[in-house]
Enzyme design. Structure first.
Site, short mmCIF file in Angstrom:
data_model
loop_
_atom_site.label_atom_id
_atom_site.label_comp_id
_atom_site.label_asym_id
_atom_site.label_seq_id
_atom_site.Cartn_x
_atom_site.Cartn_y
_atom_site.Cartn_z
N SER A 1 -49.97 -11.75 -97.65
CA SER A 1 -49.29 -12.51 -96.60
C SER A 1 -50.15 -12.45 -95.33
O SER A 1 -51.00 -11.57 -95.19
CB SER A 1 -47.92 -11.88 -96.31
OG SER A 1 -47.34 -12.41 -95.14
N TYR A 60 -42.69 -4.29 -93.96
CA TYR A 60 -43.34 -5.37 -94.72
C TYR A 60 -44.83 -5.42 -94.40
O TYR A 60 -45.66 -5.57 -95.30
CB TYR A 60 -42.66 -6.69 -94.36
CG TYR A 60 -43.08 -7.87 -95.21
CD1 TYR A 60 -42.74 -7.95 -96.55
CD2 TYR A 60 -43.79 -8.93 -94.64
CE1 TYR A 60 -43.11 -9.05 -97.32
CE2 TYR A 60 -44.16 -10.03 -95.40
CZ TYR A 60 -43.81 -10.08 -96.74
OH TYR A 60 -44.19 -11.18 -97.49
#
Length: 256
Positions: free
Chosen positions: A153, A166
């Site tokens: 990501s 995250y």
């Protein structure tokens, strides 16, 4: 697995004889990637927890002329990982592509974070990816070829408030993948980090923190479709074998 020349005169690698495992294949990027790899000629092994969705996807792929095998898998369970690899090699005798896509995104400020959420992100996003790569690698080494694609990501590059857990998992994915690349690149095994920006998937529905949900609802941000990321994965895996696309960041135009 041989190189072929396209209508533009550029060489690309054929996926016609390839076997590809795709995790998180029940929806979003995983689903789109499985369909795209199958359309490019690969036999796809669909791995996720939701069996009904996997079977529906397999039927769709096969009705379009592709080949698919469903293996219900929870990447946090080592027995499931071993069964996935064993089932694939028993059925097809090889594993050419591994797409580690399974993930969860539980955004919340650390002061309000549930430890169980932090643990789940580490176990799914990072440890599951590491364990499955570890399980697949001996097969690729024996073949003398293979490609590991890890879906990370932009959160693996940029730390943000309310994203610490995250962020940590995706920074870990990037570091792990680059280290593995250095370990196996001389064995004709390629690795690719895919770093999507904002994509229209189920991930935001995992979030339970009301303040974060309100902030996201107020944001006006362009998004990509899962197909956009799937095309990037097909691009990386169809490059000639001497070309390793080590990292691709793919963001919607307009995302800052």
């Amino acid at each position: 697995m041989s190189d072929e020349t396209t209508s533009t005169g550029l060489a690309q690698r054929s996926l016609d004889d390839d076997v590809a495992i795709v995790t998180g294949a029940s929806s979003g990027i995983g689903e789109a990637t499985a369909e795209a790899l199958a359309a490019a000629g690969a036999t796809v092994v669909l791995a996720a927890r939701r069996l009904d969705e996997l079977e529906t996807l397999a039927d769709r792929i096969e009705s379009d002329g592709g080949d698919a095998l469903v293996v219900q898998t929870d990447v946090t369970e080592e027995d499931d990982i071993d069964e996935l690899v064993e089932t694939t090699t028993d059925e097809f005798g090889r594993i050419d592509i591994l797409v580690n896509n399974a993930g969860v995104m539980l955004l919340e400020p650390l002061e309000r974070a549930e430890r169980s959420n932090l643990r789940q992100m580490v176990e799914v996003n990072l440890l599951g990816l590491m364990n499955l790569t570890h399980a697949v690698l001996p097969t690729m080494q024996e073949q003398g070829t293979g490609h590991v694609v890890n879906v990370s990501s932009v959160a693996g590059r940029r730390a943000r408030a309310n994203v610490s857990g995250y962020n940590a998992t995706k920074f870990g994915v990037n570091a792990f993948t680059e280290a593995v690349r250095q370990e196996v690149t001389t064995e004709n095994i390629r690795t690719t980090i895919i770093e999507p920006g904002a994509v229209e998937t189920e991930l935001p529905t995992h979030i339970t923190d009301e303040q974060v949900l309100e902030q996201l609802a107020e944001m006006e941000m362009p998004t990509l479709a899962p197909d956009d990321i799937a095309r990037s994965i097909v691009y990386a895996t169809t490059q000639p074998e001497h070309v390793n696309v080590a990292e691709l960041m793919v963001m919607p135009t307009g995302q800052e």
